[in-house]
Scaffold this motif. Structure first.
Motif, PDB file in Angstrom:
ATOM      1  N   VAL A  67       0.864  -1.179   0.000  1.00 24.98           N
ATOM      2  CA  VAL A  67       0.000   0.000   0.000  1.00 24.98           C
ATOM      3  C   VAL A  67       0.904   1.234   0.000  1.00 24.98           C
ATOM      4  N   PRO A  68       0.375   2.418  -0.378  1.00 26.11           N
ATOM      5  CA  PRO A  68       1.193   3.626  -0.321  1.00 26.11           C
ATOM      6  C   PRO A  68       1.791   3.819   1.071  1.00 26.11           C
ATOM      7  N   ASN A  69       3.002   4.339   1.121  1.00 27.05           N
ATOM      8  CA  ASN A  69       3.737   4.418   2.384  1.00 27.05           C
ATOM      9  C   ASN A  69       2.970   5.036   3.547  1.00 27.05           C
ATOM     10  N   PRO A  70       2.222   6.119   3.346  1.00 31.73           N
ATOM     11  CA  PRO A  70       1.504   6.682   4.499  1.00 31.73           C
ATOM     12  C   PRO A  70       0.502   5.721   5.117  1.00 31.73           C
ATOM     13  N   ARG A  71       0.080   4.702   4.374  1.00 33.92           N
ATOM     14  CA  ARG A  71      -0.912   3.759   4.885  1.00 33.92           C
ATOM     15  C   ARG A  71      -0.284   2.490   5.468  1.00 33.92           C
ATOM     16  N   VAL A  72       1.022   2.335   5.347  1.00 34.68           N
ATOM     17  CA  VAL A  72       1.666   1.099   5.802  1.00 34.68           C
ATOM     18  C   VAL A  72       1.481   0.857   7.299  1.00 34.68           C
ATOM     19  N   PRO A  73       1.763   1.831   8.181  1.00 31.74           N
ATOM     20  CA  PRO A  73       1.660   1.526   9.617  1.00 31.74           C
ATOM     21  C   PRO A  73       0.292   1.003  10.035  1.00 31.74           C
ATOM     22  N   GLN A  74      -0.757   1.662   9.581  1.00 34.55           N
ATOM     23  CA  GLN A  74      -2.100   1.232   9.968  1.00 34.55           C
ATOM     24  C   GLN A  74      -2.434  -0.137   9.386  1.00 34.55           C
ATOM     25  N   ALA A  75      -2.077  -0.351   8.111  1.00 31.23           N
ATOM     26  CA  ALA A  75      -2.366  -1.638   7.485  1.00 31.23           C
ATOM     27  C   ALA A  75      -1.542  -2.752   8.118  1.00 31.23           C
ATOM     28  N   LEU A  76      -0.265  -2.481   8.407  1.00 33.48           N
ATOM     29  CA  LEU A  76       0.583  -3.502   9.025  1.00 33.48           C
ATOM     30  C   LEU A  76       0.079  -3.851  10.422  1.00 33.48           C
ATOM     31  N   ALA A  77      -0.440  -2.873  11.142  1.00 35.10           N
ATOM     32  CA  ALA A  77      -1.003  -3.142  12.471  1.00 35.10           C
ATOM     33  C   ALA A  77      -2.130  -4.168  12.372  1.00 35.10           C
ATOM     34  N   ARG A  78      -2.969  -4.050  11.342  1.00 36.11           N
ATOM     35  CA  ARG A  78      -4.055  -5.005  11.144  1.00 36.11           C
ATOM     36  C   ARG A  78      -3.506  -6.392  10.800  1.00 36.11           C
ATOM     37  N   VAL A  79      -2.482  -6.435   9.966  1.00 30.77           N
ATOM     38  CA  VAL A  79      -1.881  -7.723   9.600  1.00 30.77           C
ATOM     39  C   VAL A  79      -1.253  -8.384  10.814  1.00 30.77           C
ATOM     40  N   LEU A  80      -0.568  -7.612  11.642  1.00 31.20           N
ATOM     41  CA  LEU A  80       0.090  -8.168  12.822  1.00 31.20           C
ATOM     42  C   LEU A  80      -0.910  -8.826  13.766  1.00 31.20           C
ATOM     43  N   GLU A  81      -2.122  -8.300  13.802  1.00 32.68           N
ATOM     44  CA  GLU A  81      -3.152  -8.882  14.662  1.00 32.68           C
ATOM     45  C   GLU A  81      -3.501 -10.308  14.262  1.00 32.68           C
ATOM     46  N   THR A  82      -3.284 -10.666  12.988  1.00 33.14           N
ATOM     47  CA  THR A  82      -3.598 -12.025  12.518  1.00 33.14           C
ATOM     48  C   THR A  82      -2.515 -13.019  12.911  1.00 33.14           C
ATOM     49  N   GLY A  83      -1.295 -12.543  13.179  1.00 34.78           N
ATOM     50  CA  GLY A  83      -0.188 -13.432  13.491  1.00 34.78           C
ATOM     51  C   GLY A  83       0.440 -14.079  12.270  1.00 34.78           C
ATOM     52  N   ALA A  84      -0.035 -13.730  11.065  1.00 33.44           N
ATOM     53  CA  ALA A  84       0.471 -14.351   9.843  1.00 33.44           C
ATOM     54  C   ALA A  84       1.843 -13.808   9.471  1.00 33.44           C
ATOM     55  N   ALA A  85       2.602 -14.607   8.733  1.00 32.01           N
ATOM     56  CA  ALA A  85       3.854 -14.129   8.143  1.00 32.01           C
ATOM     57  C   ALA A  85       3.522 -12.995   7.183  1.00 32.01           C
ATOM     58  N   GLU A 160       5.618  11.540   1.045  1.00 36.65           N
ATOM     59  CA  GLU A 160       4.727  10.385   0.977  1.00 36.65           C
ATOM     60  C   GLU A 160       5.510   9.109   0.656  1.00 36.65           C
ATOM     61  N   GLY A 161       5.976   8.961  -0.573  1.00 40.77           N
ATOM     62  CA  GLY A 161       6.701   7.755  -0.960  1.00 40.77           C
ATOM     63  C   GLY A 161       8.213   7.907  -0.932  1.00 40.77           C
ATOM     64  N   GLY A 162       8.682   9.144  -0.689  1.00 37.33           N
ATOM     65  CA  GLY A 162      10.118   9.348  -0.534  1.00 37.33           C
ATOM     66  C   GLY A 162      10.865   9.789  -1.769  1.00 37.33           C
ATOM     67  N   GLY A 163      10.224   9.691  -2.954  1.00 38.48           N
ATOM     68  CA  GLY A 163      10.912  10.080  -4.181  1.00 38.48           C
ATOM     69  C   GLY A 163      12.027   9.120  -4.545  1.00 38.48           C
ATOM     70  N   THR A 164      12.822   9.538  -5.510  1.00 42.21           N
ATOM     71  CA  THR A 164      13.894   8.692  -6.029  1.00 42.21           C
ATOM     72  C   THR A 164      14.920   8.342  -4.949  1.00 42.21           C
ATOM     73  N   MET A 165      15.227   9.295  -4.086  1.00 40.58           N
ATOM     74  CA  MET A 165      16.239   9.065  -3.052  1.00 40.58           C
ATOM     75  C   MET A 165      15.900   7.848  -2.198  1.00 40.58           C
ATOM     76  N   VAL A 166      14.615   7.676  -1.882  1.00 41.02           N
ATOM     77  CA  VAL A 166      14.190   6.567  -1.027  1.00 41.02           C
ATOM     78  C   VAL A 166      13.813   5.342  -1.844  1.00 41.02           C
ATOM     79  N   THR A 167      12.925   5.532  -2.828  1.00 36.70           N
ATOM     80  CA  THR A 167      12.362   4.390  -3.553  1.00 36.70           C
ATOM     81  C   THR A 167      13.398   3.648  -4.381  1.00 36.70           C
ATOM     82  N   MET A 168      14.333   4.361  -4.971  1.00 33.47           N
ATOM     83  CA  MET A 168      15.409   3.713  -5.711  1.00 33.47           C
ATOM     84  C   MET A 168      16.672   3.566  -4.860  1.00 33.47           C
ATOM     85  N   GLY A 169      16.878   4.522  -3.954  1.00 34.17           N
ATOM     86  CA  GLY A 169      18.060   4.454  -3.102  1.00 34.17           C
ATOM     87  C   GLY A 169      18.080   3.244  -2.194  1.00 34.17           C
TER      88      GLY A 169
END
Length: 305
Positions: A67-85, A160-169
């Motif tokens: 998901v887009p980077n700003p949404r990762v923490p919230q989405a990952l929190a939901r995934v962690l609740e399942t205990g799945a890899a 948001e996504g970090g641009g080239t410095m982050v996404t390619m770096g």
């Protein structure tokens, strides 16, 4: 087994699915109808979920989160609740605020987030005796022209996504940290727009790194390139060795996509992540620090850091 593909925000999960479909039943969730239509066209047998909650219902064996980077923490929190890899397609964070949100999550040892290049066959054979190493360099050649006309604008946006410095770096930083470990910090960074002047970020950049034992490193990011390749150079007192990673005839294997999904499937089977989260966080901290030092105001058509 059942694998949930939670989001199709980048091209990576489309490639991930090529390997996953051979091993598992796939469930996909993606709010963008065009991206979802493309995916179901390539994988007509996939089950479609109407929400992230629906995709995670019934306890999937594993989750690929994209998901887009700003949404990762919230989405990952939901995934962690399942205990799945869980495999979080890179980068897991692109700003300091996003990274601090991740720090507050109970990330367990079956969460993996990494550049796929770490699992490329050409790189997995590499190894160094760090006592003999003077300096290292990673050169990333990956064109970012796709962003110049507004495609996936969130990726090109520094906050948001970090641009080239982050996404390619991340590809270069990941390879050097995989080689030398996570006891590393950013020493400096610079970026420029030399060709794609409509970008929100940069089309070229450089980072200087330093490990705690004194080894120095350089990451070169070339976002204007006719081909895609990645090179790691190791300088010693009497020699210089280079490792070149290219797609070749089979990019899914050659660039490490297949190896990454194999590592993820091992996690689904109960194995811990081959990349400890502490090391992933070290990579993200270097990238976020570089992004902070190269703000949009400090990137010009002529180039400045």
């Amino acid at each position: 087994m059942r694998i949930a593909l939670a989001g199709l925000a980048t091209s990576h999960p489309y490639t991930d699915a090529l390997t996953l479909a051979r091993h598992a039943e796939l469930v996909v969730w993606e709010p963008d109808p065009e991206r979802l239509r493309r995916f179901t066209g390539e994988h007509p047998a996939v089950k479609v979920a109407g929400s992230l909650e629906e995709a995670l219902a019934g306890s999937p064996d594993g989750v690929v989160l994209t998901v887009p980077n700003p949404r990762v923490p919230q989405a990952l929190a939901r995934v962690l609740e399942t205990g799945a890899a869980c495999f979080v397609n890179k980068p897991a964070a692109a700003s300091r605020a996003q990274l601090l949100e991740l720090d507050r999550l109970p990330i367990h040892d079956r969460v993996l987030s990494s550049s796929v290049l770490r699992f490329a066959p050409a790189f997995r054979r590499a190894g160094v005796d760090r006592g003999d190493v003077l300096a290292v360099r990673a050169t990333v050649r990956h064109d970012v022209g796709m962003w110049a006309d507004g495609y996936n604008a969130w990726q090109d946006t520094p906050g948001e996504g970090g641009g080239t410095m982050v996404t390619m770096g991340i590809h270069g930083v990941e390879l050097l940290v995989a080689l030398l470990g996570g006891d590393v910090r950013l020493a400096g960074a610079a970026g420029a727009r030399r060709h794609y002047t409509t970008l929100r970020s940069e089309d070229s950049g450089v980072m200087a790194l330093r490990w705690d034992d004194g080894i120095t490193g350089t990451v070169e990011i070339l976002g204007v390139s006719e081909s895609e390749s990645y090179t790691v150079t190791v300088h010693r007192r009497g020699s210089t060795d280079s490792i070149v990673i290219e797609g070749g005839d089979d990019p899914v294997k050659g660039l490490g996509y297949e190896g990454t999904i194999e590592a993820f499937l091992a996690m689904v089977g109960g194995a811990p992540s081959p990349v400890p989260w502490k090391e992933t966080r070290a990579v993200l901290d270097v990238l976020v620090s570089a992004r902070e030092s190269v703000t949009p105001e400090r990137v010009s058509a002529r180039g400045s850091g």
